[in-house]
Design a protein around this motif. Structure first.
Motif, PDB file in Angstrom:
ATOM      1  N   GLY A  42       9.814  21.535 -19.497  1.00 49.74           N
ATOM      2  CA  GLY A  42       9.637  22.100 -17.815  1.00 49.74           C
ATOM      3  C   GLY A  42       7.720  21.838 -17.823  1.00 49.74           C
ATOM      4  N   PRO A  43       7.941  20.416 -16.342  1.00 50.24           N
ATOM      5  CA  PRO A  43       6.214  20.281 -16.394  1.00 50.24           C
ATOM      6  C   PRO A  43       6.056  21.092 -15.510  1.00 50.24           C
ATOM      7  CG  PRO A  43       7.780  18.966 -15.164  1.00 50.24           C
ATOM      8  CD  PRO A  43       8.650  19.466 -16.355  1.00 50.24           C
ATOM      9  N   SER A  44       4.738  21.305 -15.126  1.00 45.26           N
ATOM     10  CA  SER A  44       4.021  23.340 -13.359  1.00 45.26           C
ATOM     11  C   SER A  44       2.725  22.822 -13.205  1.00 45.26           C
ATOM     12  CB  SER A  44       4.214  24.290 -14.412  1.00 45.26           C
ATOM     13  OG  SER A  44       3.342  23.444 -14.831  1.00 45.26           O
ATOM     14  N   GLY A  45       3.198  22.978 -11.723  1.00 48.06           N
ATOM     15  CA  GLY A  45       1.836  22.674 -10.727  1.00 48.06           C
ATOM     16  C   GLY A  45       1.528  21.116 -10.597  1.00 48.06           C
TER      17      GLY A  45
ATOM     18  N   ILE B 166       0.836  11.263 -10.554  1.00 43.39           N
ATOM     19  CA  ILE B 166       0.835  13.091 -10.320  1.00 43.39           C
ATOM     20  C   ILE B 166       0.312  13.557 -11.490  1.00 43.39           C
ATOM     21  CG2 ILE B 166       2.468  14.767  -9.858  1.00 43.39           C
ATOM     22  CD1 ILE B 166       4.742  13.034  -7.976  1.00 43.39           C
ATOM     23  N   ALA B 167      -0.254  14.119 -11.755  1.00 44.94           N
ATOM     24  CA  ALA B 167      -0.463  14.857 -13.080  1.00 44.94           C
ATOM     25  C   ALA B 167      -0.201  16.222 -12.956  1.00 44.94           C
ATOM     26  CB  ALA B 167      -2.649  15.138 -12.703  1.00 44.94           C
ATOM     27  N   PHE B 168       0.099  16.724 -14.054  1.00 47.85           N
ATOM     28  CA  PHE B 168       0.893  18.049 -14.275  1.00 47.85           C
ATOM     29  C   PHE B 168       0.446  18.605 -15.774  1.00 47.85           C
ATOM     30  CE2 PHE B 168       3.768  14.973 -15.942  1.00 47.85           C
ATOM     31  CZ  PHE B 168       3.955  14.649 -17.354  1.00 47.85           C
TER      32      PHE B 168
ATOM     33  N   LEU C 161      -2.270  18.436 -20.592  1.00 46.28           N
ATOM     34  CA  LEU C 161      -2.056  17.702 -19.256  1.00 46.28           C
ATOM     35  C   LEU C 161      -1.508  16.269 -19.729  1.00 46.28           C
ATOM     36  CD1 LEU C 161      -5.190  19.648 -18.317  1.00 46.28           C
ATOM     37  CD2 LEU C 161      -6.121  18.395 -17.719  1.00 46.28           C
ATOM     38  N   PHE C 162      -0.690  16.186 -18.408  1.00 45.69           N
ATOM     39  CA  PHE C 162       0.223  14.958 -18.166  1.00 45.69           C
ATOM     40  C   PHE C 162      -0.424  14.211 -16.959  1.00 45.69           C
ATOM     41  CE2 PHE C 162       1.852  16.671 -21.762  1.00 45.69           C
ATOM     42  CZ  PHE C 162       2.178  16.023 -22.764  1.00 45.69           C
ATOM     43  N   VAL C 163      -0.058  12.694 -16.754  1.00 45.70           N
ATOM     44  CA  VAL C 163      -0.341  12.270 -15.582  1.00 45.70           C
ATOM     45  C   VAL C 163       1.525  11.510 -15.931  1.00 45.70           C
ATOM     46  CG1 VAL C 163      -1.344  10.819 -16.619  1.00 45.70           C
ATOM     47  CG2 VAL C 163      -1.708  10.874 -14.011  1.00 45.70           C
TER      48      VAL C 163
ATOM     49  N   ALA D 189       5.659   9.819 -19.290  1.00 45.81           N
ATOM     50  CA  ALA D 189       4.180  10.536 -18.694  1.00 45.81           C
ATOM     51  C   ALA D 189       3.623  10.629 -19.873  1.00 45.81           C
ATOM     52  CB  ALA D 189       4.992  11.981 -19.154  1.00 45.81           C
ATOM     53  N   ARG D 190       1.774   9.938 -19.738  1.00 42.75           N
ATOM     54  CA  ARG D 190       0.726  10.057 -21.117  1.00 42.75           C
ATOM     55  C   ARG D 190      -0.085  11.180 -20.888  1.00 42.75           C
ATOM     56  NH1 ARG D 190      -4.309   7.501 -19.867  1.00 42.75           N
ATOM     57  NH2 ARG D 190      -3.629   7.244 -17.787  1.00 42.75           N
ATOM     58  N   ARG D 191      -0.115  11.864 -21.590  1.00 44.75           N
ATOM     59  CA  ARG D 191      -0.658  12.486 -22.317  1.00 44.75           C
ATOM     60  C   ARG D 191      -2.607  12.603 -21.796  1.00 44.75           C
ATOM     61  NH1 ARG D 191       0.272  16.220 -27.857  1.00 44.75           N
ATOM     62  NH2 ARG D 191      -1.977  17.682 -27.820  1.00 44.75           N
TER      63      ARG D 191
END
Length: 681
Positions: A145-148, A158-160, A210-212, A220-222
């Motif tokens: 699950g992604p957050s923030g 979008i970063a998360f 962190l991912f974007v 999604a790229r780490r």
């Protein structure tokens, strides 16, 4: 969820009592006839099922609309529900928008990002267009699950953060299984110092990274690597870097009260460290022009309690300087003024919460004032309007807005509990200050029952907060008001060690907890007894977590209470420090227990159990990893072997606390009242 939420909301609007029957039968609550129009009544426990909450209001970039979270109790499925709502900036046209959480406006206001269940499983990030069509796109398709979620300044990414499994550290090869064999699953391998966390369970095989991801969907790229946790991503204004908090050093788990601020280049993944001092630094927020970075931190200390300061530094990490401090603990929602002249934040002090501003040059000063819990969560681009929430003695909490130049004119935009509480007479709340040992001034409050008569004598309930570094506030408290409605005077205080009164006050219990805070609590009881309307034969006490520790300490040091309830407590520091969900409690004693156990023993309520005569109930969640239920079991066995009246309640489905599940909230309140009534003199 959408169907359920709309159904529940419809039933709420049609009849608040429509869904009461199942739980009323289960919990044997009194059946209440609907009050006549205009007829005043007192609060009842069944009202808990109707209470609603609001949180996290977010003003659109053009200032015309507000997103917020609205929730309540799903009485059928025994859980709390919430969803994303929207209204115009003046509070009109309030309506349900969609299922989900963590909504964030895009920089241009055309879209929102939010988190909701998605494919292939679990939570995912979605984007919804805020036009008439309202099209939605699932942006991530990740395993954890992604957050923030955080929008890039240009709205394209979008970063998360997300948990990532570490590489397997150790494996063995078993002989081949016979065909059809069912062998036992292999052991969980734990080799980290911090390996589990309350409400999350085992955390030994993953770290947050962190991912974007493109805002219109994609891979999604780490951005970060290593076996470290990374949190609080914030884009720099040029969109080239993301600031975050971590501690990227060898054996980071063994570093106590240490964290640093870093920046990662979004394109190359290059990471640079911005802070270097010994001590915790966290929560970076770049200024509008990108030249400065604000953050919170403090110099390293062995003190039990240290209030962080507000700092700014240049974008390269140079020239850090402190611009505010001693603001009642952590400063919430650090937000730069649009012109970069200073920072706004929420500060909790002396039981209240208000908005403050810290200029880059000058003293921090309050923006709002009052005996309430007022916090802002969003500000418009011009720096003119803030939206947030407000709660007070008799107000559970609503969305509010105010102009920064006229902060006294706070406008309430929602009234989600007005239909429930409009005809309810609540207990009056009275603030007190009193002098305790060492000439220390202590703040507290007491609630008198509705229709209070000072010529009568009332039973008293003393309730004690946990932490121990936390504070009771002037916000609405359903449990205490319901106690008052049943004829009790409720006393709550902030003894030494509480947050909100400065580092010196909080550090009064350094290597001395429990101790003088016991005296503070007893002085508070004496203060209310002196007013002449308390039945001294019928004093009761309870608390949870740190409050459970103090309750257990109290019954070992005085017999003045008719009954007590020590909830999810620590009873034996020797057995606790190695079984709680983290190693930090080892640091709350001058020596390790194997070097000298005397301090651990001296401060353990278990060592005074031979003095206990007070009937003492124990309530703890069976899943508790913060104050494991084995602590409760130790106290229960010690009380029982001495034939002290006691009972142990093991709450199903609960981690730390006994009230995360709605029905357990009701049970907690009912068992407390039943226990006190049982031993009322």
């Amino acid at each position: 969820m959408r169907t359920d939420m709309r159904t529940i909301e419809g039933k709420r609007r049609g009849s608040r009592s429509a869904l009461h029957a199942p739980l009323l039968a289960i919990f044997l609550l009194p059946v209440l006839a609907a009050p006549l129009v205009g007829q005043e009544r007192t609060l009842t426990l069944s009202d808990f099922l109707e209470m609603e909450s609001v949180s996290s209001p977010q003003l659109s970039p053009d200032g015309s609309q507000i997103l917020f979270i609205r929730g309540g109790v799903d009485r059928v499925n025994d859980r709390r529900y919430s969803g994303i709502w929207i209204m115009d900036a003046d509070g009109s046209r309030m309506r349900f928008l969609l299922e989900g959480s963590s909504p964030v406006w895009s920089p241009d206001g055309t879209r929102i990002a939010y988190i909701a269940p998605g494919e292939p499983s679990g939570s995912q990030i979605f984007v919804r267009w805020m036009d008439a069509e309202g099209a939605t796109t699932q942006v991530t398709r990740v395993e954890k699950g992604p957050s923030g979620p955080r929008w890039s300044p240009d709205g394209t990414r979008i970063a998360f953060t997300m948990q990532v499994e570490d590489a397997e550290s150790w494996s063995v090869s078993l002989p081949a299984r016979p065909e059809g064999a069912r062998w036992t699953e292999g052991p969980k391998i734990v080799d980290r110092l911090s390996y589990r966390r309350d409400r999350q369970g085992f955390m030994d095989t993953s770290h947050s990274h962190l991912f974007v991801v493109p805002a219109d969907g994609g891979t999604a790229r780490r951005l970060t690597d290593g076996e470290w946790d990374h949190s609080g991503p914030e884009w720099t204004p040029d969109g080239r870097e993301i600031l975050f908090t971590s501690l990227r050093v060898e054996d980071a788990d063994y570093e106590w009260r240490e964290s640093e601020i870093y920046a990662v280049n979004v394109e190359t993944g290059a990471i640079r460290q911005l802070t270097t001092r010994r001590g915790p630094d966290s929560g970076p927020v770049p200024s509008p022009d990108g030249r400065l970075i604000a953050y919170q931190g403090s110099d390293w200390s062995t003190d039990t309690y240290v209030e962080p300061g507000l700092y700014v530094m240049n974008a390269d990490g140079s020239e850090p300087r402190r611009i505010a401090g001693e603001m009642g603990g952590g400063m919430g929602n650090l937000t730069w003024a649009p012109d970069g002249s200073g920072l706004y934040f929420n500060a909790s002090m002396k039981g209240t919460q208000n908005v403050w501003v810290a200029p880059l040059d000058g003293e921090a000063r309050p923006v709002t004032q009052g005996d309430h819990l007022l916090s802002f969560s969003s500000m418009d681009r011009r720096g003119a309007t803030m939206v947030g929430t407000r709660s007070s003695y008799h107000e559970p909490g609503d969305v509010v807005a105010f102009q920064i130049r006229r902060p006294g004119a706070v406008r309430k935009l929602t009234a989600v509990n007005a239909d429930l509480l409009g005809g309810v007479k609540l207990g009056e709340v009275h603030e007190i200050w009193y002098r305790s040992v060492g000439d220390l001034d202590v703040q507290g409050w007491y609630i008198t029952p509705p229709d209070f008569d000072p010529s009568k004598r009332y039973p008293l309930i003393l309730t004690i907060h946990g932490g121990p570094h936390s504070q009771y506030t002037v916000g609405f408290n359903f449990s205490w008001q319901e106690h008052a409605a049943r004829g009790y005077v409720v006393l709550y205080t902030n003894p030494r060690g509480s947050s909100g009164y400065g580092s010196s006050f909080g550090n009064e219990i350094n290597n001395a907890y429990p101790g003088y805070d016991f005296d503070d609590l007893m002085k508070g009881v004496d203060e209310v007894l002196a007013k002449g309307f308390i039945d001294e034969r019928n004093l009761f006490v309870y608390g949870g977590s740190g409050g459970g520790v103090l309750t257990a300490w109290i019954v070992g040091h005085t017999d003045r209470f008719a009954a007590a309830s020590s909830n999810f407590p620590v009873i034996n520091w020797l057995s606790f420090v190695g079984t709680t969900d983290g190693p930090s409690w080892y640091r709350n004693f001058e020596k390790f227990p194997w070097e000298d156990p005397s301090e651990h023993l001296r401060r353990s309520p278990l060592m005074y159990v031979g003095n206990v005569k007070t009937p003492t109930m124990l309530m703890t969640g069976e899943l508790d990893l913060r104050t494991p239920i084995s602590q409760t079991e130790e106290f229960y066995a010690a009380l029982k072997i001495q034939k002290v009246p006691t009972v142990m309640l093991r709450f199903k489905g609960e981690f730390h606390g006994t009230s995360s599940i709605p029905s357990n909230s009701l049970r907690t309140q009912l068992y407390l009242q039943s226990w006190f009534e049982k031993w009322k003199r």
